[in-house]
Design a protein around this motif. Sequence first.
Motif, PDB file in Angstrom:
ATOM      1  N   ALA A 467       0.822  -1.047   0.229  1.00 59.00           N
ATOM      2  CA  ALA A 467       0.400  -0.358  -0.098  1.00 59.00           C
ATOM      3  C   ALA A 467       0.940   1.514  -0.092  1.00 59.00           C
ATOM      4  CB  ALA A 467      -1.196   0.351   1.346  1.00 59.00           C
ATOM      5  N   ARG A 468       2.014   1.356  -0.220  1.00 59.90           N
ATOM      6  CA  ARG A 468       2.937   2.780   0.002  1.00 59.90           C
ATOM      7  C   ARG A 468       3.515   2.578  -1.144  1.00 59.90           C
ATOM      8  NH1 ARG A 468       7.810  -0.286   2.738  1.00 59.90           N
ATOM      9  NH2 ARG A 468       9.287   1.144   1.623  1.00 59.90           N
ATOM     10  N   PHE A 469       2.662   2.501  -1.845  1.00 58.50           N
ATOM     11  CA  PHE A 469       3.347   2.318  -3.196  1.00 58.50           C
ATOM     12  C   PHE A 469       1.760   2.871  -4.195  1.00 58.50           C
ATOM     13  CE2 PHE A 469       6.563  -0.777  -1.957  1.00 58.50           C
ATOM     14  CZ  PHE A 469       7.871  -0.176  -2.790  1.00 58.50           C
ATOM     15  N   SER A 485       5.956  -5.989 -16.388  1.00 60.84           N
ATOM     16  CA  SER A 485       7.096  -4.701 -15.916  1.00 60.84           C
ATOM     17  C   SER A 485       6.018  -3.169 -15.197  1.00 60.84           C
ATOM     18  CB  SER A 485       8.303  -3.802 -15.918  1.00 60.84           C
ATOM     19  OG  SER A 485       9.277  -5.451 -16.220  1.00 60.84           O
ATOM     20  N   THR A 486       5.997  -3.000 -14.394  1.00 63.27           N
ATOM     21  CA  THR A 486       5.227  -1.896 -13.611  1.00 63.27           C
ATOM     22  C   THR A 486       6.103  -0.488 -12.265  1.00 63.27           C
ATOM     23  OG1 THR A 486       4.725  -2.976 -11.954  1.00 63.27           O
ATOM     24  CG2 THR A 486       3.003  -3.020 -13.037  1.00 63.27           C
ATOM     25  N   LEU A 487       5.922   0.220 -13.075  1.00 63.35           N
ATOM     26  CA  LEU A 487       6.756   1.395 -12.483  1.00 63.35           C
ATOM     27  C   LEU A 487       5.455   1.592 -11.431  1.00 63.35           C
ATOM     28  CD1 LEU A 487       9.040   2.861 -12.656  1.00 63.35           C
ATOM     29  CD2 LEU A 487       7.995   4.897 -14.508  1.00 63.35           C
ATOM     30  N   HIS A 488       6.220   2.583 -10.453  1.00 62.42           N
ATOM     31  CA  HIS A 488       5.893   2.931  -9.154  1.00 62.42           C
ATOM     32  C   HIS A 488       6.049   3.422  -8.547  1.00 62.42           C
ATOM     33  CE1 HIS A 488       2.358  -0.095  -8.993  1.00 62.42           C
ATOM     34  NE2 HIS A 488       4.046  -1.046  -9.259  1.00 62.42           N
ATOM     35  N   GLN A 489       5.092   4.630  -7.605  1.00 63.60           N
ATOM     36  CA  GLN A 489       6.377   5.271  -6.793  1.00 63.60           C
ATOM     37  C   GLN A 489       6.114   5.187  -5.448  1.00 63.60           C
ATOM     38  OE1 GLN A 489       4.519   9.336  -6.953  1.00 63.60           O
ATOM     39  NE2 GLN A 489       7.583  10.446  -7.687  1.00 63.60           N
ATOM     40  N   GLU A 490       7.067   5.350  -4.206  1.00 64.22           N
ATOM     41  CA  GLU A 490       7.017   5.226  -3.077  1.00 64.22           C
ATOM     42  C   GLU A 490       6.224   6.484  -2.406  1.00 64.22           C
ATOM     43  OE1 GLU A 490       9.072   3.328   1.022  1.00 64.22           O
ATOM     44  OE2 GLU A 490      10.101   3.043  -0.367  1.00 64.22           O
ATOM     45  N   ARG A 491       5.577   6.206  -1.522  1.00 66.76           N
ATOM     46  CA  ARG A 491       4.438   7.918  -1.335  1.00 66.76           C
ATOM     47  C   ARG A 491       5.560   8.189   0.137  1.00 66.76           C
ATOM     48  NH1 ARG A 491      -1.820   5.266  -0.150  1.00 66.76           N
ATOM     49  NH2 ARG A 491      -2.375   5.059  -2.329  1.00 66.76           N
ATOM     50  N   SER A 492       6.420   7.852   0.774  1.00 67.00           N
ATOM     51  CA  SER A 492       7.235   8.208   1.657  1.00 67.00           C
ATOM     52  C   SER A 492       8.332   9.013   1.044  1.00 67.00           C
ATOM     53  CB  SER A 492       7.806   7.335   2.559  1.00 67.00           C
ATOM     54  OG  SER A 492       8.549   6.459   2.349  1.00 67.00           O
ATOM     55  N   GLY A 494       9.172   9.533  -2.179  1.00 65.06           N
ATOM     56  CA  GLY A 494       8.779   9.518  -3.811  1.00 65.06           C
ATOM     57  C   GLY A 494      10.284   8.970  -5.200  1.00 65.06           C
ATOM     58  N   SER A 495      10.476   7.772  -4.061  1.00 66.88           N
ATOM     59  CA  SER A 495      11.224   7.662  -4.614  1.00 66.88           C
ATOM     60  C   SER A 495      10.864   6.624  -5.897  1.00 66.88           C
ATOM     61  CB  SER A 495      12.640   6.463  -3.976  1.00 66.88           C
ATOM     62  OG  SER A 495      12.001   5.312  -3.389  1.00 66.88           O
ATOM     63  N   LEU A 496      11.033   5.896  -7.484  1.00 63.23           N
ATOM     64  CA  LEU A 496      10.361   4.991  -7.985  1.00 63.23           C
ATOM     65  C   LEU A 496      10.893   3.788  -7.945  1.00 63.23           C
ATOM     66  CD1 LEU A 496      10.444   7.931 -11.577  1.00 63.23           C
ATOM     67  CD2 LEU A 496       9.165   7.552  -9.582  1.00 63.23           C
ATOM     68  N   ARG A 497      10.314   2.618  -8.087  1.00 66.89           N
ATOM     69  CA  ARG A 497      10.650   1.806  -7.745  1.00 66.89           C
ATOM     70  C   ARG A 497       9.853   1.052  -9.996  1.00 66.89           C
ATOM     71  NH1 ARG A 497      12.842   2.866  -4.470  1.00 66.89           N
ATOM     72  NH2 ARG A 497      14.062   1.503  -2.553  1.00 66.89           N
ATOM     73  N   ILE A 498      10.836  -0.001 -10.443  1.00 68.54           N
ATOM     74  CA  ILE A 498      10.102  -0.964 -10.809  1.00 68.54           C
ATOM     75  C   ILE A 498      10.141  -2.628 -10.652  1.00 68.54           C
ATOM     76  CG2 ILE A 498      10.841  -2.041 -13.097  1.00 68.54           C
ATOM     77  CD1 ILE A 498      12.260   0.305 -14.270  1.00 68.54           C
ATOM     78  N   PHE A 499       8.832  -3.319 -11.143  1.00 68.40           N
ATOM     79  CA  PHE A 499       8.907  -4.873 -10.460  1.00 68.40           C
ATOM     80  C   PHE A 499       8.725  -5.188 -11.032  1.00 68.40           C
ATOM     81  CE2 PHE A 499       7.539  -2.041  -6.515  1.00 68.40           C
ATOM     82  CZ  PHE A 499       8.484  -2.012  -5.844  1.00 68.40           C
ATOM     83  N   SER A 500       9.101  -6.749 -11.920  1.00 68.74           N
ATOM     84  CA  SER A 500       8.926  -7.431 -13.108  1.00 68.74           C
ATOM     85  C   SER A 500       8.824  -8.768 -12.051  1.00 68.74           C
ATOM     86  CB  SER A 500       9.997  -7.328 -13.810  1.00 68.74           C
ATOM     87  OG  SER A 500      10.441  -6.433 -14.117  1.00 68.74           O
TER      88      SER A 500
END
Length: 957
Positions: A467-469, A485-492, A494-500
Amino acid sequence: MDASVPAEQPGQGEPGLEPSAVDPSRVDASLVDASLVDAGEIARRLEVDVTTGLSTDEAARRLAADGPNALRTVRPVPGWRKILAQFQDPLIYLLLVATAVSIGAWLIEGAAGLPVDAIVIAAIVILNAVLGFVQEARADNAVAALATMTAASSTVLRGGLLTTVPSTELVRGDLLVLGEGDSVGADARLTEATALRIAEASLTGESQSVTKDPRTLPAAVGLGDRLNMVFKATAVSEGVGRAVVTGTGMDTEVGVIATMLDSTQAHPTPLQDEISHIGKLLSMVVIAIALVVMLTIVLAQGVSTPADFVTVFLLGVSLAVAAVPEGLPAILSVILSIGVQRMARQNAVVKSLKSVETLGSASVICCDKTGTLTRNEMTIQRVLTASGRVEVTGVGYRPEGEVRHGGAPLTDPALRYETQLVLGAGSLAGNAQLAERDGEWEIQGDPTEAAFLVAAAKLEGTTVHMARFDRLGEMPFTSERKMMSTLHQERSDGSLRIFSKGAPDVLLHRCTRLQVGETIVPLDDESRRRLLADIQELSAQAFRTLGVAYSSADENTAPLDEADERDLIYAGVVGIIDPPRDEVTAAIAEAHRADVRVVMITGDHPGTAARIASDLGIDRPGATALSGADLDRLDEAGLREAVRGTSVFARVSPRHKLRIVDALQANGDIVAMTGDGVNDAPALKSADIGVAMGITGTEVTKESAKMILVDDNFATIVAAVRAGRVILDNIKKFLRYLLSSNMGEVLTVFLGVLLAGVLGLTGASTETVVLPLLVTQILWINLVTDSGPALAMGVDPEIDDVMARPPRRITDRAIDRRMWVGIMSTGLVMAMVTLATIDLFLPGGLLPALDPGSDGLTVARTAGFTTLVFAQLFNTLNARSESTSAFHRLFVNRWLWGAILLAVLLQVAVVQLPVLQAAFGTASMDPLHWLVCVGMASLVLWVEELRKRMLRSLGRA
């Protein structure tokens, strides 16, 4: 219409209305070229919030105002025209002529009394037309009911919830949610799209899929270049997107085309062609026989008066009408329709009646593993990471179970962190939704993606971490890439993550680092080999494997593309099991007993496929599967040879499926092929019977298929094959019955005329023309014994074991030589017992009269008439099988016994009631007469029983 398109583009707009002349605040979105208007503005005009969609109440209001999202259909044929069509038959014309001739003769003779013959013939013609009308109406209703079962559906956002609705219920302002394989239900303006490609060949003729982009176009363009629009009757070939519906029904582009199309005539099926051929052949033969009978009477009995000529003519006409089963096409349609509806109630929806013929002839069933042979409840049961492996308990989509390590709850910190990362990242790299409704857990989206959501809910803290993303973008899964793959941003922060996630071997190829506890280490060759060995071990245990990886991303990553799927951090692999359905093993054994091969064609790992195939009995233990790479090394001749002995094909692409189907057909097999994805559509269309999945199948697949499995269950296919064989058997039953009974009528009159003197007919009458049966009696027999029993046999339960014999070849004749022999022999027996009964009640014949002097020609003729009716009713029991005794499962068909009882009551009425005696030339009979009629008629049953016993003893049954 698109009012903003210049007039020089025919069909696209009204003249003189340029885009610049449109006042956006005053013109409704449905009246402008939506590709030239911002998507937000379109949504505003249609009063819809693109984040929640229309409310359910508002959608219902618009549907009531605008009507269903359906193309205008051909205006139905009025009932009065359908009734008139029942009279448009050469044999009916003959009867009408016969009625006119009979009235003319009645007038010439002084018009004394009533023209009974003319009245009876006219009544029978009208009643026959009513029966034909009812039969056709029933067939039309059955087909219409099937059409509603196969209606397309669309996914929309209503009230903030994803909902699947019939495409006919889409309204302007609905927010379509599009995914790979979906059929586009209406014209719509894109609001967002990710790698969205639409196959628009059905609308524009463009063979290549078109890449869509929601950006507003600067100027009006042709239909094929409106990249920010999607259109009804096209299909999503890959990617995802959302769009606001701007046009429905006839206001769509395909609606414009529909107005220019004329209705097309449906081609008859091979079985219908054969029955039509039989009808025409019988018509010619019987008319020839009728002419011969008429000529024989004229020459043998000295016809001289006009009344005698009228009698002879009426006899010839009635004989021709009685002998030709003109109701065959209508009865065939009714029986097929009833059979198909029965199959639909058993979760097999056959879209076309003609497909039943092919279904009963299938010799190979090619099917996917997941969801067809298995329960389609994908469940993660294993998670393998760098620190070890864990087991996940529980089956299905209910998030009940726990994550265990070594038989105990998971406590190891490093392993827990890795497992949480695998399940969380795998869940985020997906589009599925999991929700509880009325106590049942349901998924929306891909079952494999849903398995991650369920497993994540079983490990405490994982869903909180997810739920943080916030999701920003996606690179969708395709059959070529085998990953997403999906691109997400962490709310705390603002960093970006790619999950595959994707095929482990594909994913490992893109990974350079490995997650070990909370530490990231380089992925060396030794670690890579160990991970591949773990993956192979899971596959050997029949698990489907999916790898999970992730990486950090910078602010320049959006939009996500394939270049970003590099230098990933490998998190782990999950083992997913889809348990085999409990009933599949028995269904496969039943298919093999029916000499129907089962071939598994799957994209899964060869080891997984071979193990499941062995467990289910598709292939012998230890047999190997052919992979797509193996198929690529084979030429067409080699492939035809390979498919003869191979039952499992794994790691195949859609083109491989098509090649396999073509190779099986080249070997002479009749192929049923299952599929669910849009890429399965070519193979389904090429197969003799394409079978789409009703639950997981895409709309494009359903449209390409000839049959839809409502429950996605392989056992339903085998049950449908059985049902198809039973339907074909029932068609042969009523053909056997109708033709043999009609042959009995023809031979009775023909032999009765030739042997009139021998039988005592001539000596018993002062009439110039002496007939064994009267014209009205022949027409009565045709009316009473044809339609009811024939239709009842069309719903007869299985009598012979249809799965104990090889498939019917598509080239086999519905009426073969042995069946013709049986038809002729039964007809001859009917004629002999009928004429023998007449002889028994007349003096001066071959047989001694039972009561000399007390019976006249009318009673004898009535007895013969009744015997022929009863003989045909006994023949209904014979016709239920060509070799099995009539006493086998004698009382299972209540409809048949109802038809027989009704016919008996009608025959008693026509013999005993004075008003009908006058119309049909009958006389009352005492118990002895009735007993003789029943006894003589039953000989048809006993003679046929003797013939069947001989066939069984000779091994020809």
